[in-house]
Design an enzyme around this catalytic site. Structure first.
Site, PDB file in Angstrom:
ATOM      1  N   GLY A  81       0.748  -1.253   0.000  1.00 34.86           N
ATOM      2  CA  GLY A  81       0.000   0.000   0.000  1.00 34.86           C
ATOM      3  C   GLY A  81       0.778   1.302   0.000  1.00 34.86           C
ATOM      4  O   GLY A  81       0.187   2.363   0.207  1.00 34.86           O
ATOM      5  N   TRP A  83       2.097   3.020  -2.501  1.00 39.73           N
ATOM      6  CA  TRP A  83       1.659   3.942  -3.571  1.00 39.73           C
ATOM      7  C   TRP A  83       0.295   4.532  -3.201  1.00 39.73           C
ATOM      8  O   TRP A  83       0.037   5.706  -3.450  1.00 39.73           O
ATOM      9  CB  TRP A  83       1.582   3.215  -4.919  1.00 39.73           C
ATOM     10  CG  TRP A  83       2.922   2.964  -5.561  1.00 39.73           C
ATOM     11  CD1 TRP A  83       4.141   2.929  -4.933  1.00 39.73           C
ATOM     12  CD2 TRP A  83       3.203   2.728  -6.947  1.00 39.73           C
ATOM     13  NE1 TRP A  83       5.139   2.674  -5.841  1.00 39.73           N
ATOM     14  CE2 TRP A  83       4.600   2.541  -7.077  1.00 39.73           C
ATOM     15  CE3 TRP A  83       2.405   2.642  -8.087  1.00 39.73           C
ATOM     16  CZ2 TRP A  83       5.214   2.291  -8.311  1.00 39.73           C
ATOM     17  CZ3 TRP A  83       3.020   2.381  -9.324  1.00 39.73           C
ATOM     18  CH2 TRP A  83       4.399   2.216  -9.431  1.00 39.73           C
ATOM     19  N   ASP A 104      -6.032  -5.325  -5.246  1.00 39.33           N
ATOM     20  CA  ASP A 104      -5.002  -6.369  -5.166  1.00 39.33           C
ATOM     21  C   ASP A 104      -5.707  -7.660  -4.784  1.00 39.33           C
ATOM     22  O   ASP A 104      -6.691  -7.631  -4.069  1.00 39.33           O
ATOM     23  CB  ASP A 104      -3.947  -6.033  -4.101  1.00 39.33           C
ATOM     24  CG  ASP A 104      -2.618  -6.728  -4.394  1.00 39.33           C
ATOM     25  OD1 ASP A 104      -1.616  -6.019  -4.617  1.00 39.33           O
ATOM     26  OD2 ASP A 104      -2.578  -7.980  -4.410  1.00 39.33           O
ATOM     27  N   ASP A 120      -8.986  -9.904  -8.161  1.00 40.77           N
ATOM     28  CA  ASP A 120      -8.045 -10.006  -9.274  1.00 40.77           C
ATOM     29  C   ASP A 120      -8.404  -8.916 -10.286  1.00 40.77           C
ATOM     30  O   ASP A 120      -9.567  -8.807 -10.696  1.00 40.77           O
ATOM     31  CB  ASP A 120      -8.194 -11.407  -9.908  1.00 40.77           C
ATOM     32  CG  ASP A 120      -7.130 -11.677 -10.960  1.00 40.77           C
ATOM     33  OD1 ASP A 120      -6.565 -10.723 -11.505  1.00 40.77           O
ATOM     34  OD2 ASP A 120      -6.890 -12.865 -11.235  1.00 40.77           O
ATOM     35  N   ASP A 144       1.599  -1.157 -10.311  1.00 46.35           N
ATOM     36  CA  ASP A 144       2.879  -1.779  -9.929  1.00 46.35           C
ATOM     37  C   ASP A 144       2.698  -3.292  -9.952  1.00 46.35           C
ATOM     38  O   ASP A 144       3.446  -4.027  -9.326  1.00 46.35           O
ATOM     39  CB  ASP A 144       3.251  -1.290  -8.512  1.00 46.35           C
ATOM     40  CG  ASP A 144       4.722  -1.494  -8.170  1.00 46.35           C
ATOM     41  OD1 ASP A 144       5.502  -1.791  -9.083  1.00 46.35           O
ATOM     42  OD2 ASP A 144       5.076  -1.360  -6.987  1.00 46.35           O
ATOM     43  N   LYS A 184       4.257  -0.889 -14.370  1.00 42.17           N
ATOM     44  CA  LYS A 184       5.488  -1.692 -14.342  1.00 42.17           C
ATOM     45  C   LYS A 184       5.577  -2.538 -15.617  1.00 42.17           C
ATOM     46  O   LYS A 184       4.586  -3.067 -16.097  1.00 42.17           O
ATOM     47  CB  LYS A 184       5.441  -2.623 -13.129  1.00 42.17           C
ATOM     48  CG  LYS A 184       6.804  -3.240 -12.800  1.00 42.17           C
ATOM     49  CD  LYS A 184       6.710  -4.511 -12.019  1.00 42.17           C
ATOM     50  CE  LYS A 184       6.252  -4.424 -10.593  1.00 42.17           C
ATOM     51  NZ  LYS A 184       7.270  -3.972  -9.668  1.00 42.17           N
TER      52      LYS A 184
END
Ligand SMILES: C[S@@+](CC[C@H](N)C(=O)[O-])C[C@H]1O[C@@H](n2cnc3c(N)ncnc32)[C@H](O)[C@@H]1O
Length: 240
Positions: A81, A83, A104, A120, A144, A184
């Site tokens: 957590g 970010w 998440d 998901d 990320d 990412k």
């Protein structure tokens, strides 16, 4: 003479009893040593961030100025957590007026001003749930997300790249005009098709490797700035 009994201590060991060295695999020991000595891990602790990843986002922002002025932020692959902590801070998000939605599949401890979905991101219901949770049009989508590692490098790369692609499509569907997308990716991993799509939809697309991202890691970030906006799909939507 009988020996005095050896007193026990809180660890359950008797005084003088040797501590058994737990056998760590060499790779786990190297990871632990690197983690303990990592200046970003120490800084994260000092500054109250849940993860060293915070400094990747802060460093990217320092150079590319993506956080300033953001009113609503969606954080993909958010646990633990750090970010989201930054996102809540820059948007001034509170529980009464939530401006940050985080997703998440791992459990994430609550954060003030952050609506957390344990789900998901690839679940077909995730996009609508995220938009509902963030309460309006987001001007920043940050991801990320990294797929859980299987040990097979090529598979891991492909799965993380897939997450990056789905995140990019999501950003294009939901962002406000002028908004930004950060995700990412892996060195050399960004597909030409994805780059073309982003270049068509954003004013600037760059790859970034912040110094908080370990040099031995192939991790990189793809930053798409200045969303050009969605074209109305039909004449009706255009108001004709
Ligand atoms: C590097 S961590 C994120 C760290 C986070 N940015 C922070 O600052 O604390 C990557 C996260 O992506 C999550 N993730 C990977 N695939 C996902 C998916 N399909 N849906 C939701 N979360 C996912 C993982 O569970 C993991 O928690």
């Amino acid at each position: 003479m009988t020996k005095a009994p050896i007193a026990g201590n809180r660890t359950g060991r008797k005084l003088g009893q040797k501590v058994k060295k737990t056998k760590l695999k060499a790779s786990s020991r190297r990871w632990l040593e690197r983690h303990i000595n990592d200046p970003y891990v120490q800084r994260a602790k000092l500054e109250g961030y849940r993860a060293r990843a915070a400094f990747k986002l802060l460093e990217i922002d320092e150079k590319h100025n993506i956080l300033k002025g953001a009113r609503r932020i969606i954080d993909l692959g958010a646990a633990p957590g750090s970010w989201s902590q930054i996102a809540a801070n820059v948007t001034g998000s509170t529980d009464a007026d939530v401006r940050v939605a985080a997703i998440d599949f791992l459990e994430m401890a609550p954060l003030p001003g952050v609506k957390i979905l344990q789900l998901d991101f690839l679940d077909p219901e995730a996009p609508a749930k995220l938009i509902e949770a963030v309460g309006g049009t987001p001007d920043l989508v940050i991801s990320d997300m990294a797929a859980p590692t299987t040990g097979h490098q090529k598979t891991d790369h492909l799965r993380t790249m897939h997450l990056c692609e789905v995140a990019a499509h999501f950003a294009i569907e939901v962002l406000a005009e002028g908004g930004h997308f950060l995700a990412k990716t892996f060195q050399g991993g960004t597909e030409r098709e994805l780059l073309t799509l982003l270049k068509q939809n954003f004013r600037q697309v760059v790859h970034v490797k912040p110094s908080a991202s370990r040099s031995e890691s192939v991790e990189m970030f793809l930053l798409a700035k200045g969303f050009k906006g969605r074209k109305p799909a039909t004449a009706e939507e255009a108001g004709d």
